[in-house]
Design a protein around this motif. Structure first.
Motif, short mmCIF file in Angstrom:
data_model
loop_
_atom_site.label_atom_id
_atom_site.label_comp_id
_atom_site.label_asym_id
_atom_site.label_seq_id
_atom_site.Cartn_x
_atom_site.Cartn_y
_atom_site.Cartn_z
N ASN A 101 0.83 -1.21 0.00
CA ASN A 101 0.00 0.00 0.00
C ASN A 101 0.86 1.26 0.00
O ASN A 101 0.56 2.24 -0.69
CB ASN A 101 -0.93 0.00 1.22
CG ASN A 101 -2.00 -1.07 1.14
OD1 ASN A 101 -2.39 -1.48 0.03
ND2 ASN A 101 -2.50 -1.52 2.28
N LYS A 120 2.19 1.75 -3.51
CA LYS A 120 1.19 2.30 -4.42
C LYS A 120 0.96 3.79 -4.15
O LYS A 120 0.77 4.57 -5.09
CB LYS A 120 -0.13 1.53 -4.25
CG LYS A 120 -0.08 0.12 -4.81
CD LYS A 120 -1.40 -0.61 -4.56
CE LYS A 120 -1.34 -2.05 -5.08
NZ LYS A 120 -2.59 -2.80 -4.78
N SER A 121 1.01 4.18 -2.87
CA SER A 121 0.82 5.59 -2.53
C SER A 121 1.93 6.46 -3.11
O SER A 121 1.70 7.56 -3.61
CB SER A 121 0.77 5.77 -1.00
OG SER A 121 -0.31 5.06 -0.47
N ALA A 151 1.63 9.41 -5.98
CA ALA A 151 2.11 10.76 -5.73
C ALA A 151 3.00 11.26 -6.86
O ALA A 151 3.00 12.43 -7.23
CB ALA A 151 2.86 10.80 -4.40
#
Length: 464
Positions: A454, A457-458, A462
């Motif tokens: 996670n 993916k963040s 960004a």
């Protein structure tokens, strides 16, 4: 804040498999060297002195694990903070952690030497020494205690050297000391007829030589330069060293506690069986040392991941963190399979290396080996997972993982089972504790790997 260190530090861009091999192999050899000090003494003592000598080294063994616990508390604590700040580009902080760690190593080493020297006899009795074994244990430990400050400092500094990106130097310092010990052991025991005292002298001479080699590196770091300000005592840095070193330390303390309880349990219930009290103590000591060889590989792999995982987690390269952990877990599991086969197929041959004994002695040893070590095949999971959480700064989970097998499961079982099963209860406690610890570690690992995905993916979102 993450910075791009790719052109400066290979930890951030080099292939994870190659990095793991490059760091893990020297770590494994360093761990093997630590185990070799105990194994070599055990072999020569067994051949030159006999069963009571072997039992004596088992009684003294909790002090060796205490040294390792302290050195890992300070060494891993320093190295993890060093790597995290180096990955984040904060070299001054890395310097302060190295300096404060060295101070702590000196203080703790001298303190353990004094405590052991003052309370030697009552301490050995508490560890489970029988009247016949006590004189041998006293002769051995009285000398080896002198080496505690050197052993703690050398092992701790070797973790800093590793974090600085010099695994081969770290390995060499440990290896040279072990070679010296191996050469001097037969000379002192067989040529000069010095018995337990000779084995102990060979050990501390090797430790002092290793310490001198590691100390030299403290003036030649690759990524930092220590100055007077680096050695300014900082309680903030001490606290963080203790926090991130706690996982590795508690694992060793747990081993020490379990060893003391096990020694007393074996002596008590052994005296009530056909084996007597001394045979179980001698056999369990040998099997513990042999298991150290296997665990040296597993722990070496887990420690080899620390600079890679710590640096990349600090630099927010979560994919590399995840891949490094999975590679380490696969390697540890493969080695666990090999160890399982050896322990189940060749127990008598392994025990014979450490000297002769009665048929009853070998009968107990074979049963103990096959039953207690039955789930060795899954024993790589817990150390690799514990070090993984510690390397990413999640010290509470790291501590919890390190305590699962020894304290939460094994310790209660070796107390409860013998009440109903006699001395066999100690044997069956081992595999049950192994299974329970692997299940707990698996649960938290799956959860953490999902969290890393996670975060990955963040970061990608960004950038887009």
């Amino acid at each position: 804040m993450s910075i791009n260190n790719e052109n400066e530090n290979p930890l951030g861009y080099k292939n994870e498999g190659k990095l793991l091999v490059g760091f893990a192999i020297p770590c494994i050899i360093s761990m093997l060297v630590t185990a070799l000090y105990n194994i070599v003494d055990q072999i020569f003592i067994g051949q030159g002195i006999g069963m009571l000598g072997n039992a004596a080294t088992n009684i003294a063994f909790p002090l060796s694990t205490t040294c390792t616990a302290i050195s890992l508390l300070l060494g891993i604590g320093c190295a993890t903070n060093y790597s995290l700040h180096l990955g984040a580009g904060e070299k001054k902080e890395s310097e302060k952690y190295a300096g404060n760690g060295i101070i702590l190593m000196a203080i703790m080493g001298i303190f353990l030497f004094l405590i052991t020297t003052i309370f030697l006899t009552p301490m050995l009795k508490f560890f489970g020494a029988t009247p016949d074994v006590l004189p041998y244990a006293e002769a051995y430990t009285r000398i080896t205690a002198i080496g505690f400050p050197f052993l703690i400092a050398n092992t701790g500094m070797s973790k800093l050297i590793l974090a600085d990106g010099s695994p081969n130097y770290s390995m060499t310092s440990m290896l040279i000391g072990a070679i010296v010990n191996t050469i001097l052991d037969p000379v002192f025991i067989f040529v000069f007829k010095m018995g337990m005292t000779g084995a102990a002298l060979a050990t501390i001479i090797g430790q002092i030589i290793s310490f001198c080699i590691s100390l030299r590196y403290m003036f030649h770091f690759k990524n930092i330069k220590l100055s007077k300000s680096s050695f300014t005592v900082s309680l903030h840095h001490w606290k963080n060293i203790f926090i991130l070193g706690a996982s590795a330390c508690f694992n060793q303390i747990a081993m020490t506690v379990v060893q003391i309880v096990m020694n007393n349990t074996l002596a008590h219930y052994g005296a009530m069986s056909v084996y007597g009290g001394d045979i179980p103590l001698a056999c369990a000591g040998i099997i513990t040392k042999v298991n150290m060889i296997f665990m040296s590989f597993v722990i070496g792999i887990s420690q080899g991941t620390q600079p890679v995982i710590g640096f990349n987690y600090g630099a927010k390269k979560y994919k590399r963190v995840r891949k490094t952990y999975l590679l380490a877990l696969a390697a540890a599991s493969g080695l666990s399979l090999i160890a399982f086969v050896c322990f189940q197929v060749f127990p008598r041959q392994i025990i014979s290396i450490f000297g002769n004994g009665s048929e009853l002695y070998f009968k107990f040893s074979e049963r103990y080996f096959r039953i207690y070590m039955f789930l060795t095949i899954i024993n790589g999971i817990q150390p690799v997972t514990s070090n993984f959480f510690n390397s990413i700064g999640k010290s509470r989970l790291g501590v919890f993982m390190s305590l699962t097998r020894q304290i939460l499961f094994l310790l209660p079982l070796i107390i409860i089972f013998p009440i109903f099963m006699g001395i066999d209860g100690v044997m069956y406690a081992g595999p049950i504790a192994d299974a329970a610890a692997a299940i707990v570690c698996g649960y938290f690992t799956i959860r953490e790997l999902k969290e890393l995905k996670n975060l990955e993916k963040s970061l990608e979102a960004a950038v887009i």
